[in-house]
Design a protein around this motif. Structure first.
Motif, PDB file in Angstrom:
ATOM      1  N   GLU A  55      23.424  63.230   5.167  1.00 50.86           N
ATOM      2  CA  GLU A  55      24.061  64.445   5.690  1.00 50.86           C
ATOM      3  C   GLU A  55      25.042  64.174   6.823  1.00 50.86           C
ATOM      4  N   LEU A  56      24.771  63.183   7.662  1.00 55.04           N
ATOM      5  CA  LEU A  56      25.627  62.950   8.824  1.00 55.04           C
ATOM      6  C   LEU A  56      26.778  61.996   8.551  1.00 55.04           C
ATOM      7  N   VAL A  57      26.615  61.077   7.593  1.00 53.40           N
ATOM      8  CA  VAL A  57      27.648  60.058   7.371  1.00 53.40           C
ATOM      9  C   VAL A  57      28.245  60.141   5.967  1.00 53.40           C
ATOM     10  N   VAL A  58      27.405  60.147   4.957  1.00 58.62           N
ATOM     11  CA  VAL A  58      27.888  60.011   3.578  1.00 58.62           C
ATOM     12  C   VAL A  58      28.639  61.249   3.105  1.00 58.62           C
ATOM     13  N   VAL A  59      28.116  62.446   3.355  1.00 60.01           N
ATOM     14  CA  VAL A  59      28.768  63.671   2.881  1.00 60.01           C
ATOM     15  C   VAL A  59      30.160  63.845   3.499  1.00 60.01           C
ATOM     16  N   PRO A  60      30.318  63.719   4.844  1.00 59.62           N
ATOM     17  CA  PRO A  60      31.677  63.830   5.378  1.00 59.62           C
ATOM     18  C   PRO A  60      32.600  62.703   4.910  1.00 59.62           C
ATOM     19  N   ALA A  61      32.054  61.500   4.737  1.00 61.97           N
ATOM     20  CA  ALA A  61      32.883  60.381   4.275  1.00 61.97           C
ATOM     21  C   ALA A  61      33.366  60.609   2.842  1.00 61.97           C
ATOM     22  N   LYS A  62      32.502  61.137   1.985  1.00 64.56           N
ATOM     23  CA  LYS A  62      32.915  61.428   0.605  1.00 64.56           C
ATOM     24  C   LYS A  62      34.001  62.499   0.578  1.00 64.56           C
ATOM     25  N   GLU A  63      33.840  63.536   1.390  1.00 61.93           N
ATOM     26  CA  GLU A  63      34.852  64.587   1.432  1.00 61.93           C
ATOM     27  C   GLU A  63      36.164  64.066   2.003  1.00 61.93           C
ATOM     28  N   THR A  64      36.095  63.071   2.877  1.00 66.15           N
ATOM     29  CA  THR A  64      37.311  62.516   3.469  1.00 66.15           C
ATOM     30  C   THR A  64      38.026  61.583   2.514  1.00 66.15           C
ATOM     31  N   PHE A  65      37.295  60.684   1.863  1.00 64.04           N
ATOM     32  CA  PHE A  65      37.934  59.605   1.124  1.00 64.04           C
ATOM     33  C   PHE A  65      37.858  59.722  -0.396  1.00 64.04           C
ATOM     34  N   VAL A  66      36.957  60.532  -0.948  1.00 66.61           N
ATOM     35  CA  VAL A  66      36.788  60.589  -2.408  1.00 66.61           C
ATOM     36  C   VAL A  66      37.441  61.830  -3.005  1.00 66.61           C
ATOM     37  N   ARG A  67      37.437  62.938  -2.277  1.00 68.67           N
ATOM     38  CA  ARG A  67      37.971  64.198  -2.795  1.00 68.67           C
ATOM     39  C   ARG A  67      39.480  64.079  -3.016  1.00 68.67           C
ATOM     40  N   CYS A  68      39.967  64.648  -4.096  1.00 71.04           N
ATOM     41  CA  CYS A  68      41.392  64.583  -4.379  1.00 71.04           C
ATOM     42  C   CYS A  68      42.176  65.412  -3.364  1.00 71.04           C
ATOM     43  N   LEU A  69      43.429  65.073  -3.181  1.00 73.26           N
ATOM     44  CA  LEU A  69      44.275  65.705  -2.176  1.00 73.26           C
ATOM     45  C   LEU A  69      44.549  67.150  -2.559  1.00 73.26           C
ATOM     46  N   GLY A  70      44.100  68.090  -1.742  1.00 75.73           N
ATOM     47  CA  GLY A  70      44.311  69.502  -1.986  1.00 75.73           C
ATOM     48  C   GLY A  70      43.204  70.186  -2.763  1.00 75.73           C
ATOM     49  N   CYS A  71      42.254  69.422  -3.291  1.00 76.23           N
ATOM     50  CA  CYS A  71      41.142  70.021  -4.038  1.00 76.23           C
ATOM     51  C   CYS A  71      40.133  70.621  -3.079  1.00 76.23           C
ATOM     52  N   ALA A  72      39.513  71.720  -3.495  1.00 79.72           N
ATOM     53  CA  ALA A  72      38.516  72.370  -2.664  1.00 79.72           C
ATOM     54  C   ALA A  72      37.140  71.752  -2.859  1.00 79.72           C
ATOM     55  N   VAL A  73      36.887  71.178  -4.032  1.00 81.00           N
ATOM     56  CA  VAL A  73      35.576  70.623  -4.354  1.00 81.00           C
ATOM     57  C   VAL A  73      35.751  69.141  -4.672  1.00 81.00           C
ATOM     58  N   SER A  74      34.825  68.357  -4.172  1.00 83.69           N
ATOM     59  CA  SER A  74      34.860  66.922  -4.429  1.00 83.69           C
ATOM     60  C   SER A  74      34.561  66.651  -5.902  1.00 83.69           C
ATOM     61  N   GLY A  75      35.237  65.685  -6.484  1.00 86.47           N
ATOM     62  CA  GLY A  75      34.998  65.317  -7.868  1.00 86.47           C
ATOM     63  C   GLY A  75      33.817  64.399  -8.033  1.00 86.47           C
ATOM     64  N   TYR A  76      33.278  63.902  -6.941  1.00 84.45           N
ATOM     65  CA  TYR A  76      32.156  62.988  -6.979  1.00 84.45           C
ATOM     66  C   TYR A  76      30.862  63.772  -6.827  1.00 84.45           C
ATOM     67  N   ARG A  77      29.903  63.529  -7.704  1.00 82.19           N
ATOM     68  CA  ARG A  77      28.620  64.198  -7.626  1.00 82.19           C
ATOM     69  C   ARG A  77      27.521  63.164  -7.428  1.00 82.19           C
ATOM     70  N   ALA A  78      26.637  63.439  -6.508  1.00 84.38           N
ATOM     71  CA  ALA A  78      25.534  62.523  -6.220  1.00 84.38           C
ATOM     72  C   ALA A  78      24.236  63.041  -6.858  1.00 84.38           C
ATOM     73  N   ASP A  79      24.306  63.582  -8.073  1.00 88.31           N
ATOM     74  CA  ASP A  79      23.106  64.140  -8.739  1.00 88.31           C
ATOM     75  C   ASP A  79      22.189  63.060  -9.220  1.00 88.31           C
TER      76      ASP A  79
END
Length: 112
Positions: free
Chosen positions: A88-112
């Motif tokens: 919650e403190l490191v991985v989630v913000p890092a994924k939203e910063t570096f994995v999410r496409c530019l301008g997308c509202a939802v990250s394309g990466y799922r950790a299910d």
């Protein structure tokens, strides 16, 4: 007189910038007919806002979250939830910063 012109110019530019997203939404068309096309192709103003505002804030959240994780590590180790705290403190913000496409509202990466 100079103060009046400056105030009028700032007001005109601000009004124009506020109307830009509404105008961009009206102009954008889904040529292919595929609803996923518009979901996966964000508008240019969203990309600009993402790169200028959201990404720096998410990078700051990642750095601050990493610091908070290091500070809270002894307590979370005693509590047995180091993995959840790291997630919650490191991985989630890092994924939203570096994995999410530019301008997308939802990250394309799922950790299910």
């Amino acid at each position: 007189m100079n103060l009046f012109r400056t105030s009028a110019a700032v007001l005109a530019l601000t009004t124009g910038l506020l109307a830009l997203p509404a105008h961009a939404e009206v102009v954008q068309e889904n040529v292919s007919g595929d609803p996923m096309y518009t979901a996966n192709a964000p508008a240019g103003y969203r990309m600009v806002g993402d790169i200028l505002i959201a990404r720096p804030m998410l990078l700051a959240a990642t750095v601050i979250g990493t610091g908070l994780f290091i500070i809270s590590l002894p307590f979370s180790a005693l509590g047995g939830n180091v993995g959840e705290a790291a997630q919650e403190l490191v991985v989630v913000p890092a994924k939203e910063t570096f994995v999410r496409c530019l301008g997308c509202a939802v990250s394309g990466y799922r950790a299910d």
